[in-house]
Design an enzyme around this catalytic site. Structure first.
Site, mmCIF file in Angstrom:
data_model
loop_
_atom_site.group_PDB
_atom_site.id
_atom_site.type_symbol
_atom_site.label_atom_id
_atom_site.label_comp_id
_atom_site.label_asym_id
_atom_site.label_seq_id
_atom_site.Cartn_x
_atom_site.Cartn_y
_atom_site.Cartn_z
ATOM 1 N N ASN A 93 0.906 -1.192 -0.102
ATOM 2 C CA ASN A 93 0.127 0.006 -0.098
ATOM 3 C C ASN A 93 0.793 1.317 -0.058
ATOM 4 O O ASN A 93 0.378 2.358 -0.534
ATOM 5 C CB ASN A 93 -1.039 0.064 1.185
ATOM 6 C CG ASN A 93 -1.739 1.247 1.249
ATOM 7 O OD1 ASN A 93 -2.466 1.520 0.383
ATOM 8 N ND2 ASN A 93 -1.280 2.253 2.277
ATOM 9 N N TYR A 157 2.438 9.215 -11.636
ATOM 10 C CA TYR A 157 1.488 8.087 -10.782
ATOM 11 C C TYR A 157 0.896 7.310 -11.493
ATOM 12 O O TYR A 157 0.403 6.229 -11.250
ATOM 13 C CB TYR A 157 0.467 9.219 -9.918
ATOM 14 C CG TYR A 157 -0.086 8.493 -9.157
ATOM 15 C CD1 TYR A 157 0.173 8.017 -7.851
ATOM 16 C CD2 TYR A 157 -1.479 8.507 -9.245
ATOM 17 C CE1 TYR A 157 -0.485 7.452 -6.934
ATOM 18 C CE2 TYR A 157 -2.538 7.860 -8.347
ATOM 19 C CZ TYR A 157 -1.813 7.441 -7.150
ATOM 20 O OH TYR A 157 -2.762 6.851 -6.162
ATOM 21 N N LYS A 161 0.626 3.017 -11.508
ATOM 22 C CA LYS A 161 -0.327 2.215 -11.239
ATOM 23 C C LYS A 161 -1.140 1.265 -12.395
ATOM 24 O O LYS A 161 -1.598 0.145 -12.058
ATOM 25 C CB LYS A 161 -1.561 3.249 -10.750
ATOM 26 C CG LYS A 161 -1.449 3.976 -9.470
ATOM 27 C CD LYS A 161 -1.031 2.994 -8.302
ATOM 28 C CE LYS A 161 -0.633 3.649 -6.985
ATOM 29 N NZ LYS A 161 -0.381 2.796 -5.989
#
Length: 250
Positions: A93, A157, A161
Site C-alpha cells: 500500500n 503516478y 498504477k
C-alpha cells in the site's frame, strides 16, 4: 464471533496513516497479527500505539522501512518470520502521488514515483513470496482509478498504477502454482492526508461530481475489500483488480 483472519500474519506497507492504517486496523479486528510499516520508525510506532489504544490485545510489530531498499525489505521479512514463523498476507500500500505537467517533470521526479509505487511492490513480492511459497498466501496491491484511464498531470503516478495492474496479473499467473493469490484494489477519490496535500478543493469537488455516489470515500470504507481479498472468502480469486471508487470508473 467468527474472525476472518484469525491466526494469520500480515505485512501492510504504508500503514502509518490513510488507507493503510485503516487496512491494518481492519485486519486486527479480524484477528490477524500485523506488521505496521511506515517510512520512518517513529511513524510506525505512533500508528501501532494508536491501534493498541483501540485494540489492547492486538499482536503488532512496528517497522520503519524504505520500500525501495532491498536490504531493508529483506530485514522486514526476516523480522516478521522470526516473530511469527510465517507470512500469510502482504499488502503493498505504500505509495506517493504526483501532480505535475510533463514539461516540468525531471527524470528524478518520474523515477522517484516509479521506484516507490512500482519497484517497491515488486521487491516486496519477490522477497515475501519466497516465504509464502511454502504455505500459500494472499498478496494485495493498491492500484488506482488512474491505473485504468490515466490522469491529466499524473504521468508518473498513473504509469506506476498501470504498472501495478500488470504486476498483479503477471504475479497471479506465476505464483498461483504455490497457492499464492495476487489481487489489487483500485480506489477512487479518498479523503486522506496525501490526497489533501496533492489535490485542491476544486479538483475534489470535480471528482465528487463524477462519482455516482456523490462523495469521496473515507479510508475505512476501502478496508473491507482488502479483508475480503486477504481471507478465505476469496480463495478462488486471483489476478483481479477490484474497483472501490463509488462508481467513478464504469
Amino acid at each position: 464471533m467468527n474472525m476472518k483472519l484469525k491466526n494469520k500474519v500480515a505485512i501492510v506497507t504504508g500503514s502509518s496513516r490513510g488507507i493503510g492504517f485503516s487496512i491494518a486496523k481492519a485486519f486486527v479486528k479480524e484477528g490477524a497479527s500485523v506488521v505496521i510499516c511506515g517510512s520512518r520508525q517513529s511513524s510506525a510506532d505512533k500508528a501501532k500505539e494508536k491501534i493498541l489504544s483501540e485494540y489492547p490485545d492486538a499482536d503488532l510489530l512496528a517497522i520503519g522501512v524504505n520500500v525501495t531498499d532491498t536490504n531493508e525489505i529483506v530485514n522486514l521479512v526476516s523480522e516478521t518470520v522470526n516473530r511469527w514463523g510465517r507470512i500469510d498476507i502482504l499488502v503493498n500500500n505504500a505509495g506517493v502521488t504526483s501532480a505535475q505537467r510533463i514539461f516540468d517533470m525531471t527524470d528524478e521526479d518520474f523515477t522517484s514515483v516509479i521506484d516507490i509505487n512500482l519497484t517497491g511492490p515488486f521487491k516486496m513480492i519477490r522477497e515475501v513470496s519466497k516465504v509464502m511459497m511454502k504455505t500459500g498466501g494472499s498478496i494485495i496491491n493498491t492500484s488506482s482509478m488512474v491505473g485504468t484511464y490515466g490522469g491529466k498531470m499524473q504521468t508518473a503516478y498513473s504509469s506506476s498504477k498501470f504498472g501495478i495492474n500488470g504486476l498483479t496479473k503477471s504475479c497471479a499467473k506465476e505464483l498461483g502454482q504455490y497457492n499464492i493469490r495476487v489481487n489489487a484494489v483500485a480506489p477512487g477519490a479518498v479523503a486522506t492526508d496525501m490526497a489533501a496535500q496533492n489535490t485542491d478543493e476544486r479538483m475534489m469537488q470535480f471528482l465528487t461530481s463524477l462519482t455516482p455516489l456523490g462523495r469521496v470515500a473515507d479510508p475505512d470504507e476501502l478496508a473491507g475489500a482488502y479483508v475480503y481479498l486477504a481471507s478465505e472468502d476469496s480463495s478462488f480469486t486471483t489476478g483481479t483488480i477490484i474497483n472501490v471508487d463509488g462508481g467513478i470508473v464504469i
